[in-house]
Scaffold this active site. Structure first.
Site, PDB file in Angstrom:
ATOM      1  N   THR A  16      63.293 -44.373  47.136  1.00 56.84           N
ATOM      2  CA  THR A  16      63.082 -45.683  46.509  1.00 56.84           C
ATOM      3  C   THR A  16      64.051 -46.701  47.111  1.00 56.84           C
ATOM      4  O   THR A  16      63.643 -47.801  47.508  1.00 56.84           O
ATOM      5  CB  THR A  16      63.235 -45.592  44.974  1.00 56.84           C
ATOM      6  OG1 THR A  16      62.505 -44.456  44.511  1.00 56.84           O
ATOM      7  CG2 THR A  16      62.720 -46.842  44.295  1.00 56.84           C
TER       8      THR A  16
ATOM      9  N   LYS B 143      52.467 -42.849  33.196  1.00 55.39           N
ATOM     10  CA  LYS B 143      53.899 -42.815  32.905  1.00 55.39           C
ATOM     11  C   LYS B 143      54.114 -41.997  31.652  1.00 55.39           C
ATOM     12  O   LYS B 143      53.218 -41.916  30.797  1.00 55.39           O
ATOM     13  CB  LYS B 143      54.439 -44.236  32.681  1.00 55.39           C
ATOM     14  CG  LYS B 143      55.911 -44.378  33.006  1.00 55.39           C
ATOM     15  CD  LYS B 143      56.107 -44.451  34.504  1.00 55.39           C
ATOM     16  CE  LYS B 143      57.467 -44.930  34.908  1.00 55.39           C
ATOM     17  NZ  LYS B 143      57.407 -45.446  36.279  1.00 55.39           N
TER      18      LYS B 143
ATOM     19  N   LYS C 182      50.628 -50.301  41.859  1.00 52.98           N
ATOM     20  CA  LYS C 182      51.565 -49.873  42.918  1.00 52.98           C
ATOM     21  C   LYS C 182      50.899 -48.869  43.861  1.00 52.98           C
ATOM     22  O   LYS C 182      50.937 -49.014  45.078  1.00 52.98           O
ATOM     23  CB  LYS C 182      52.793 -49.237  42.244  1.00 52.98           C
ATOM     24  CG  LYS C 182      53.966 -48.977  43.142  1.00 52.98           C
ATOM     25  CD  LYS C 182      55.080 -48.166  42.428  1.00 52.98           C
ATOM     26  CE  LYS C 182      55.595 -48.815  41.165  1.00 52.98           C
ATOM     27  NZ  LYS C 182      56.757 -48.081  40.591  1.00 52.98           N
TER      28      LYS C 182
ATOM     29  N   LYS D  17      49.523 -40.618  38.472  1.00 56.27           N
ATOM     30  CA  LYS D  17      50.863 -40.355  39.009  1.00 56.27           C
ATOM     31  C   LYS D  17      51.853 -41.305  38.374  1.00 56.27           C
ATOM     32  O   LYS D  17      51.576 -42.500  38.213  1.00 56.27           O
ATOM     33  CB  LYS D  17      50.817 -40.604  40.530  1.00 56.27           C
ATOM     34  CG  LYS D  17      52.078 -40.234  41.265  1.00 56.27           C
ATOM     35  CD  LYS D  17      52.089 -38.785  41.694  1.00 56.27           C
ATOM     36  CE  LYS D  17      53.450 -38.320  42.147  1.00 56.27           C
ATOM     37  NZ  LYS D  17      54.382 -38.044  41.031  1.00 56.27           N
TER      38      LYS D  17
HETATM   39  N1  GLU Z   1      59.183 -43.372  38.559  1.00 58.31           N
HETATM   40  C1  GLU Z   1      58.951 -43.867  39.879  1.00 58.31           C
HETATM   41  C2  GLU Z   1      58.217 -45.204  39.831  1.00 58.31           C
HETATM   42  O1  GLU Z   1      58.341 -45.937  38.876  1.00 58.31           O
HETATM   43  C3  GLU Z   1      58.304 -42.857  40.778  1.00 58.31           C
HETATM   44  C4  GLU Z   1      56.976 -42.335  40.332  1.00 58.31           C
HETATM   45  C5  GLU Z   1      56.488 -41.162  41.162  1.00 58.31           C
HETATM   46  O2  GLU Z   1      57.149 -40.796  42.121  1.00 58.31           O
HETATM   47  O3  GLU Z   1      55.423 -40.628  40.826  1.00 58.31           O
HETATM   48  O4  GLU Z   1      57.565 -45.595  40.747  1.00 58.31           O
END
Ligand code: GLU
Length: 431
Positions: free
Chosen positions: A205, A121, A109, A85
């Site tokens: 976020t 990513k 995370k 993810k």
């Molecule tokens: N791009 C966001 C992060 O850095 C969200 C990633 C997501 O929701 O999968 O956490």
């Protein structure tokens, strides 16, 4: 492969993704892994991404005869915990090292938040601000096709990151669905709500960061009703952080975007700034505040400093001069290793990125669960579950930090890494 010399210093072999940002991620990992006493075989496995794909592909410009060759990336750091993810970033500096670092941070995370995902990513090295809507759509659809075998609802689920948004996710979802012949909403998160996106995902976020700031403020004795905040970056994360802080009674005295910083010691009028942004799309030229530089902004006296823009902003150069009580990281990788040491010595309380900005992926997890169940939750349900997960992760991190006498970043990393290491040991090695 040895990753330590006879003095116990890390000597990591150079690889394709080697870069300052990936090096930061590796050093953070090695520091926390050492304190945990992680099995050496597992330490070496987790030090590198499991799968990476680079593609160069064409993007046809609106002027039909012009075709630009662009570079795209997707990195899956760990496949042990479930599907991978993580967001997709559109930025002119994107490279394999940056995407690999961001993928590794996603692993820690997700593990810290107890989400059933490994980290990934993606990114494309373009400046989205220089592209028209139709160019962005063509770019996104072609990126999706280039990486179509890598992503999938049970494999790897992209989401928005810097330079991408719900519309980009809608194009990815549509392109993927065309390929498999039926709609697959759960292949991405952060979609528009009408396509199966979750209530509250867009704000999650910033909302999550402010949930943490409230608990951290209580812990270090800041009264939010009399507190001030400075926010670097005014994209999705910075903007929502400012909004929720204002709702909590905090005076937001400075914000910034790529064009400039704005400062008003009696507090910024966020709704007037929104009106200005509607018309001008940058903060430049807003009349109700003094214009300041990025460096001046970071060194303003305030209770809460929230870096919500790019990586590598708090360094050994400016860390000695920060005048905040709390550093609340909405961005990924904003603080260097040397700066972390200085902040620890200066007793500045840090909400580290993998905890601070984890509200986004947590709400993404909710979106994926809702899509999988084909059942949509209310905003209240999303927010109350988000709150519970955020504050529990904050408590786990704080307890670890106090018990092991380590800073909050190391504690958060230790929480995440220990979980992944345990899962790896239990799964064993094939064959
Ligand atoms: N791009 C966001 C992060 O850095 C969200 C990633 C997501 O929701 O999968 O956490």
């Amino acid at each position: 492969m040895n990753i330590e010399n006879q003095y116990g210093e890390s000597v990591i072999p150079k690889a394709e993704w080697d870069s300052p940002m990936f090096n930061l991620a590796q050093q953070q990992f090695l520091g926390a892994a050492k304190l945990l006493g992680i099995d050496d075989n597992i330490r070496k496995r987790l030090l590198f991404p499991q799968r990476t794909q680079i593609a160069s592909f064409p993007c046809r410009k609106d002027k039909y005869s012009e075709v630009e060759t662009v570079f795209g990336y997707r990195v899956q750091h760990t496949l042990t915990m479930g599907p991978t993810k993580g967001g997709i970033r559109y930025h002119e500096d994107v490279n394999l090292g940056e995407v690999s670092a961001l993928a590794m941070w996603m692993t820690w995370k997700c593990a810290l938040m107890h989400l059933p995902f490994g980290g990934a990513k993606g990114g494309v090295r373009i400046d989205p601000k220089q592209m028209s809507r139709s160019e962005l759509q063509r770019l996104t659809r072609r990126y999706t096709i280039e990486f179509v075998n890598m992503i999938g609802p049970d494999k790897d689920i992209p989401a928005p990151d810097m330079g991408t948004n719900a519309q980009v996710m809608a194009w990815i979802m549509d392109t993927y669905s065309q390929q498999v012949g039926h709609s697959v909403p759960q292949v991405v998160t952060g979609k528009p709500v009408v396509l199966g996106g979750s209530q509250g995902r867009e704000q999650a976020t910033g909302r999550g960061l402010v949930y943490l700031i409230k608990d951290a403020a209580f812990h270090i004795g800041i009264d939010l009703k009399n507190a001030t905040a400075v926010i670097q970056g005014y994209g999705n994360v910075g903007k929502n952080t400012a909004l929720f802080l204002e709702q909590a009674g905090v005076k937001v005295i400075a914000i910034s975007d790529v064009s400039c910083g704005l400062y008003n010691e009696s507090g910024l009028a966020l709704s007037a700034i929104d009106d200005h942004l509607q018309e001008n799309s940058t903060l430049q030229g807003y009349a109700g505040a003094d214009q300041i530089s990025n460096n001046e902004l970071l060194e303003l006296e305030c209770d809460i400093l929230a870096p919500c823009a790019l990586q590598n902003q708090i360094t050994s150069q400016n860390a000695p001069y920060l005048k905040c009580k709390m550093l609340a990281e909405g961005a990924n990788g904003p603080t260097s290793l040397a700066a972390d040491k200085i902040l620890w010595e200066r007793k500045i309380f840090v909400l580290p990125d993998i905890l601070g900005n984890a509200g986004g992926v947590t709400a993404s997890y909710f979106e994926w669960v809702q899509n999988t169940q084909e059942y949509a939750w209310s905003l209240e349900e999303v927010n109350s579950r988000l709150h519970k997960i955020m504050v529990e992760a904050f408590q786990r991190t704080l307890i670890r930090s106090q018990r092991d006498n380590v800073d909050m970043r190391t504690a958060a990393l230790m929480e995440g890494i220990s979980r992944v290491a345990e899962a790896k040991l239990l799964r064993g090695v094939f064959p």
